[in-house]
Design a protein around this motif. Structure first.
Motif, PDB file in Angstrom:
ATOM      1  N   VAL A   1       0.760  -0.532   0.091  1.00 24.45           N
ATOM      2  CA  VAL A   1       0.352   0.431  -0.142  1.00 24.45           C
ATOM      3  C   VAL A   1       0.931   1.198  -0.029  1.00 24.45           C
ATOM      4  O   VAL A   1       1.280   1.406   0.765  1.00 24.45           O
ATOM      5  CB  VAL A   1      -0.730  -0.090   1.048  1.00 24.45           C
ATOM      6  N   GLY A   2       1.269   2.117  -1.614  1.00 23.62           N
ATOM      7  CA  GLY A   2       2.077   2.905  -1.496  1.00 23.62           C
ATOM      8  C   GLY A   2       3.631   2.165  -1.201  1.00 23.62           C
ATOM      9  O   GLY A   2       3.405   1.630  -2.028  1.00 23.62           O
ATOM     10  N   PHE A   3       4.139   2.875   0.052  1.00 25.99           N
ATOM     11  CA  PHE A   3       5.279   2.468  -0.314  1.00 25.99           C
ATOM     12  C   PHE A   3       5.204   1.037   1.048  1.00 25.99           C
ATOM     13  O   PHE A   3       6.383   0.852   1.698  1.00 25.99           O
ATOM     14  CB  PHE A   3       6.243   4.060   0.464  1.00 25.99           C
ATOM     15  N   TYR A   4       4.626   1.014   2.133  1.00 23.06           N
ATOM     16  CA  TYR A   4       4.187  -0.099   3.301  1.00 23.06           C
ATOM     17  C   TYR A   4       4.134  -1.058   2.187  1.00 23.06           C
ATOM     18  O   TYR A   4       3.483  -1.652   1.503  1.00 23.06           O
ATOM     19  CB  TYR A   4       2.907   0.601   4.121  1.00 23.06           C
ATOM     20  N   ASN A   5       4.516  -2.647   2.882  1.00 21.53           N
ATOM     21  CA  ASN A   5       4.876  -3.871   2.363  1.00 21.53           C
ATOM     22  C   ASN A   5       3.456  -4.321   3.467  1.00 21.53           C
ATOM     23  O   ASN A   5       4.193  -3.981   4.157  1.00 21.53           O
ATOM     24  CB  ASN A   5       5.488  -4.578   2.309  1.00 21.53           C
ATOM     25  N   ARG A   6       2.555  -4.743   2.721  1.00 21.87           N
ATOM     26  CA  ARG A   6       1.817  -5.505   3.781  1.00 21.87           C
ATOM     27  C   ARG A   6       2.085  -6.955   4.559  1.00 21.87           C
ATOM     28  O   ARG A   6       3.753  -6.720   4.221  1.00 21.87           O
ATOM     29  CB  ARG A   6       0.462  -6.068   3.164  1.00 21.87           C
ATOM     30  N   ASN A   7       1.723  -7.144   5.877  1.00 21.85           N
ATOM     31  CA  ASN A   7       2.264  -8.126   6.096  1.00 21.85           C
ATOM     32  C   ASN A   7       2.046  -9.625   5.007  1.00 21.85           C
ATOM     33  O   ASN A   7       0.975  -9.932   4.932  1.00 21.85           O
ATOM     34  CB  ASN A   7       1.349  -8.513   7.721  1.00 21.85           C
ATOM     35  N   PRO A   8       3.566 -10.440   5.217  1.00 20.34           N
ATOM     36  CA  PRO A   8       3.019 -11.336   4.292  1.00 20.34           C
ATOM     37  C   PRO A   8       2.218 -12.330   4.879  1.00 20.34           C
ATOM     38  O   PRO A   8       1.606 -13.271   4.244  1.00 20.34           O
ATOM     39  CB  PRO A   8       5.066 -11.502   4.214  1.00 20.34           C
ATOM     40  N   LEU A   9       1.734 -13.088   6.299  1.00 25.10           N
ATOM     41  CA  LEU A   9       1.430 -13.748   6.809  1.00 25.10           C
ATOM     42  C   LEU A   9      -0.192 -13.502   5.549  1.00 25.10           C
ATOM     43  O   LEU A   9      -1.408 -14.100   6.212  1.00 25.10           O
ATOM     44  CB  LEU A   9       1.178 -13.323   7.773  1.00 25.10           C
TER      45      LEU A   9
END
Length: 105
Positions: A54-62
């Motif tokens: 989301v934008g520059f943020y990597n979402r939680n892989p789990l």
């Protein structure tokens, strides 16, 4: 102040599950990696994708992996399948699943 509000909004949206399980998907089993149980017939492959950033943020892989699995379960009935098994680990928000029609447990 804006940065704080943006950070709070971003964290709130990444904690949510964006993919709800559909009624037909609730009946689909997720098979563990490895050999397919006896009596299961291959029904093809399902490829699913969700946002992993989301934008520059990597979402939680789990969380991403859970949503990919939910999408695969939701898609399985359209392939006449009642079980799915991951064919490969998630990569860039996408994952492949094998679809099977298995006898009832």
């Amino acid at each position: 102040m804006r940065l704080l509000m943006l950070s709070t909004l971003l964290l709130a949206t990444t904690a949510c599950t964006w993919v709800p399980i559909e009624p037909a998907g609730k009946t689909v089993r997720v098979l563990a990696a490895g050999a397919v149980p006896a009596g299961c017939q291959s029904k093809g492959e399902i490829v699913v994708t969700v946002k992993n950033k989301v934008g520059f943020y990597n979402r939680n892989p789990l969380r991403v992996q859970e949503e990919l699995e939910t999408l695969a379960r939701n898609e399985a009935p359209s392939a006449s399948a009642n079980a799915v098994q991951a064919s490969a680990p998630p990569a860039d928000g996408s994952q492949r699943f094998a679809a099977f029609q298995c006898p009832p447990r």
